[in-house]
Design an enzyme around this catalytic site. Structure first.
Site, short mmCIF file in Angstrom:
data_model
loop_
_atom_site.label_atom_id
_atom_site.label_comp_id
_atom_site.label_asym_id
_atom_site.label_seq_id
_atom_site.Cartn_x
_atom_site.Cartn_y
_atom_site.Cartn_z
N SER A 239 2.24 13.32 5.70
CA SER A 239 2.94 13.83 4.64
C SER A 239 3.69 15.03 5.12
O SER A 239 3.60 15.62 6.16
CB SER A 239 1.82 14.73 3.72
OG SER A 239 1.03 13.59 3.41
N1 SAH Z 1 -2.17 13.26 4.10
C1 SAH Z 1 -1.95 12.06 4.85
C2 SAH Z 1 -0.88 11.14 4.41
C3 SAH Z 1 -1.16 9.65 4.81
S1 SAH Z 1 -0.32 8.37 4.02
C4 SAH Z 1 -1.39 12.62 6.11
O1 SAH Z 1 -0.92 13.75 6.06
O2 SAH Z 1 -1.40 11.91 7.23
C5 SAH Z 1 -1.54 7.99 2.80
C6 SAH Z 1 -2.61 7.35 3.12
O3 SAH Z 1 -3.40 6.76 2.14
C7 SAH Z 1 -2.42 6.11 4.22
O4 SAH Z 1 -2.96 6.56 5.47
C8 SAH Z 1 -3.03 4.90 3.33
O5 SAH Z 1 -3.64 4.17 4.33
C9 SAH Z 1 -4.08 5.71 2.59
N2 SAH Z 1 -4.44 4.75 1.44
C10 SAH Z 1 -3.62 3.89 0.43
N3 SAH Z 1 -4.39 3.68 -0.45
C11 SAH Z 1 -5.70 4.05 -0.21
C12 SAH Z 1 -6.73 3.62 -0.79
N4 SAH Z 1 -7.19 2.91 -1.78
N5 SAH Z 1 -7.87 4.16 -0.31
C13 SAH Z 1 -7.90 5.08 0.95
N6 SAH Z 1 -6.96 5.50 1.43
C14 SAH Z 1 -5.81 4.81 0.77
#
Ligand code: SAH
Length: 212
Positions: free
Chosen positions: A60
């Site tokens: 993010s």
């Molecule tokens: N805050 C994280 C953002 C990662 S992007 C960072 O700073 O790295 C969002 C993440 O949500 C991804 O890794 C994706 O795999 C996850 N995601 C999407 N749908 C999801 C679900 N149903 N349950 C758990 N994780 C999920």
């Protein structure tokens, strides 16, 4: 490129953009964002931008991490918090020092494995990770005083609302790929919820099921 001066510059930028919570800014200043990104991109770690972390996912943007954390904590400290979408673990590492206990779920196992290593390296002790579909929340650990989602469903999942404690706060991007809003949902009473739109955002979608 990973120097304190570079990190200070990022924090100054976030402050200029309206982030006011000094505790949040302080954690961002101290957290090495470059360890959450593959080496090939780590020279861009302190730019205020989302970056790819593999599996079509992104770490993010610091401004959004700061904004969501600040909004989650706006009415005071929270004891139990759930994060949906651990991803790289960056948002996890910003939130963990500011809350009592953090529960974080991720549906893609290899991302979770990497995040676990990084969080261990940083030495955070109040984080519990689980490989699961976070659209269902983490019922066994509920109720939560706060829930923060880093991926966008089309509608706020009922399960997440039901796992909030009374007075609990849910920060979540909602909508399709080109019209998402960041929402703050507060559980006012057992049965009533208030919703406020914080701003327009662009997150990866919340997907169902898990990836091994
Ligand atoms: N805050 C994280 C953002 C990662 S992007 C960072 O700073 O790295 C969002 C993440 O949500 C991804 O890794 C994706 O795999 C996850 N995601 C999407 N749908 C999801 C679900 N149903 N349950 C758990 N994780 C999920």
């Amino acid at each position: 490129m990973t120097s304190q001066r570079t990190r200070d510059r990022l924090v100054n930028r976030l402050r200029e953009q309206g982030i006011k919570d000094e505790k949040v800014l302080d954690v961002i200043r101290k957290t090495p964002r470059h360890i959450f990104i593959d080496e090939a991109l780590s020279h861009r770690a302190y730019e205020d931008t989302a970056l790819p972390i593999g599996f079509n996912q992104t770490i993010s943007q610091p401004f959004i991490v700061a904004r969501m954390t600040e909004s989650l904590l706006a009415e005071g400290p929270l004891k139990r918090v759930l994060e949906v979408g651990t991803g790289s673990g960056y948002q996890t590492s910003i939130l963990a020092p500011l809350v009592g206990e953090l529960f974080s779920v991720e549906r893609i196992k290899p991302l979770q494995d990497k995040a676990r290593q990084r969080l261990k390296m940083i030495g955070l002790r109040n984080v519990n990770l689980k490989h699961t579909d976070g659209g269902m929340g983490w019922a066994a650990k509920a109720p939560f005083d706060g829930i923060l989602a880093a991926c966008a469903p089309e509608e706020v999942p009922e399960e997440l609302k039901q796992q909030l404690a009374i007075g609990g706060r849910l920060i979540i991007p909602v909508g399709g790929s080109d019209n998402q809003e960041l929402k703050l949902v507060i559980r006012e009473t057992e049965t009533s919820f208030s919703t406020e739109v914080l701003e327009c955002v662009k997150f990866v979608p919340l997907l169902s099921g898990t990836v091994r």
